[in-house]
Motif scaffolding. Sequence first.
Motif, PDB file in Angstrom:
ATOM      1  N   LYS A  24       0.826  -1.212   0.000  1.00 43.43           N
ATOM      2  CA  LYS A  24       0.000   0.000   0.000  1.00 43.43           C
ATOM      3  C   LYS A  24       0.855   1.256   0.000  1.00 43.43           C
ATOM      4  CE  LYS A  24      -4.037  -1.989   2.310  1.00 43.43           C
ATOM      5  NZ  LYS A  24      -4.936  -1.892   3.478  1.00 43.43           N
ATOM      6  N   LEU A  44      -2.582  -0.939 -10.029  1.00 43.49           N
ATOM      7  CA  LEU A  44      -3.144  -2.175  -9.483  1.00 43.49           C
ATOM      8  C   LEU A  44      -2.563  -3.441 -10.105  1.00 43.49           C
ATOM      9  CD1 LEU A  44      -6.952  -1.285  -9.254  1.00 43.49           C
ATOM     10  CD2 LEU A  44      -5.301  -1.366  -7.395  1.00 43.49           C
ATOM     11  N   GLN A  94       2.213   1.735  -3.519  1.00 45.07           N
ATOM     12  CA  GLN A  94       1.153   2.167  -4.425  1.00 45.07           C
ATOM     13  C   GLN A  94       0.824   3.643  -4.231  1.00 45.07           C
ATOM     14  OE1 GLN A  94      -2.022  -0.581  -3.592  1.00 45.07           O
ATOM     15  NE2 GLN A  94      -1.395  -2.009  -5.191  1.00 45.07           N
ATOM     16  N   GLU A 136       0.344  -5.794  -8.275  1.00 43.76           N
ATOM     17  CA  GLU A 136      -0.083  -6.525  -7.085  1.00 43.76           C
ATOM     18  C   GLU A 136      -0.863  -7.785  -7.467  1.00 43.76           C
ATOM     19  OE1 GLU A 136      -3.030  -5.966  -3.215  1.00 43.76           O
ATOM     20  OE2 GLU A 136      -2.795  -4.357  -4.692  1.00 43.76           O
ATOM     21  N   THR A 153      -7.031  -2.051  -1.120  1.00 39.36           N
ATOM     22  CA  THR A 153      -6.069  -0.969  -1.294  1.00 39.36           C
ATOM     23  C   THR A 153      -6.488   0.220  -0.440  1.00 39.36           C
ATOM     24  OG1 THR A 153      -7.302  -0.215  -3.236  1.00 39.36           O
ATOM     25  CG2 THR A 153      -5.418  -1.658  -3.625  1.00 39.36           C
TER      26      THR A 153
END
Length: 473
Positions: A40, A108, A43, A111, A170
Motif C-alpha cells: 500500500k 493495481l 502504491q 499486485e 487498497t
Amino acid sequence: MKDRIVFWDILDWDQIRQYVFKFQRKIYSASLLKEICRTKFLQKKFLHSKLLKLWITHQVIKFQKNYITSFERHKIFLELSNIMQIKYKKENSGVIKESKIFLIYTILNPEWEAYFSIQKKHHNFSITELVRKISCIASRKYSSLYIVKISLEHQLDLIYLSKITRRLNTFSLINDSVNHILESGIIRTYKEFLTKKFFILQYDERYDIKLSLLLLEALFSDFSTIFHSYIRKRQVLEISFYSEVSCQYMRYLHNFIILDPEKSRIEDVRTLLQYWLYKIGIKKPVKRAKNLSKSLKVELNHYLIIKNNNKNTRIYPSKYAQAYLLEIISNIIKKMRNASLILFIQLISTILKRWKSYFSICKCSEIFNRLDNLIFQKIRAWVFRRHSNWSKSNVKQKYFAPIVDIKYYKRLYTGNWILSSSFESKNLDTAVFIVPKLRWHNCGIKFNTTNFSNSFHLNYLYRYGRYPNLNIL
C-alpha cells in the motif's frame, strides 16, 4: 507553445519507462512476499509520482488518431493529479478518461499479477490450455467422472460493485476512484466486447477492457480460497479411510469448471459455488453434476469437446462459432462493395487468421474444408457482383490468378481460385496479398491471446527464466 513542444520531445522516455517498470517490480515483489503495508505504501507513492503521470500521458497520446496539442497534453497531465475528480463529467474528454483508467490499471496490475502467479495452478490464462486439460482428464479411464460447469458471460453486469472494491484491499483513494469507474458502466462495456469479439483478443489500446478484466479476475479468484479450505477439511476427514481427494477446479475468465470422480464431493463444491455466486449478486442456478464416464459433450468458450465410448476426445469449434464467422464475413462483404481489393483482402485474411489461431488446437479438416467452401462462395459472389458485365475468364485473370509455391507460415502452397492481388512498392518489390484458407496449417504460430502482459513474472527476487524478452506496458 513552441517551448512546450520542444520540452516534451526531448524527454528521455526510455529512462522514464525504466523508472515505471522498476516501481512496478517493487510492488510486485512486496505483494508476492505478502507485505500488505509495504504494498500500500508503494502504491500510494507511485500514485503521486510525476514521472508516472508523464508516462501515462505519453502512452495514451501515442495511440490517438487525432493530433494532440501541447495545451491538451498539459491539461491531461494536470487532470491526472486530481485523481479524486475522476467522475465522468460531460466536460471531460475521452482522452482524459482513458488516461485516468490507465493510471489506476498501472498501479493495481503488479499486485494482482503476483497474486495470479501464486494461484496459476487453478487459473488458466489461455483457453487452449484449459481445453487441453479438460480433454486430458476426460480421456483417462474413470469408473465415474462428474462435471459442474457454469459460464457467467451474460451475468457480469449483475455483480455487486461493492464486492469488487472490497476485494481490492487498497487504500481509500484508489477504492473511491475504482468506485467511480465501475459506476460509469465499465463492466457492461467489457461484457459487450466479450460477447461480440470472443476470438479477436487484441485490446492493447483498450484500457477500460484491461482494467475491467483485472477487477473481475480479482473478484473471481476469491472462490479458489473457498475451494482450497474445503478440500483441506475434506482431506483431514477422509485420511482415515485411505482415500485420495482428486477434485479438479479450473477457471478461465468467467467460466468455472469442477471435475471429480465422487458425486457427493462435487455436489458439496457446487453448493459452495452457488452460495458464493449469490453473495456477489449472481442468482443464476448452477446445474447438477453430469456423469462423463461413458460420453462427454462439453461446450466451453465456443469450443466443443466430444468423447464417445471411452475413445480419445476430439475438439471442434462450436456451431455458434462457425455461424458467427460466416456472419462476420457476410457483413464485411455487404459493407465493402466498392472498397479496394487490397483493403478487402487484408481485412478478410486478418479475421480468418485470428479465428484459426483461436481454434488452433482443433484438428477437424472436414469442418475447415466446409467453411472454406462457404467463404469462397461468398467471395466469388462479391467479385462477380462488382463486374457483372465481365466474362468469367477476365474475372479469374484479375482476381483469382494461379498461385505457385507461395510461402504461408514456412510452408509452400499452390492453389487455384484463391482471391489475391499484387502490390508494387516504391522499392520495386512486388508483394502478393492472398486470402488464406482455414485448412492451411500455421505451424503453431499464434497471435497474442493472453489476458495479461506477463511483464512482472521476471523480477529481481524470483527469476523464472520463462520470459527473456519483456514488453513493458
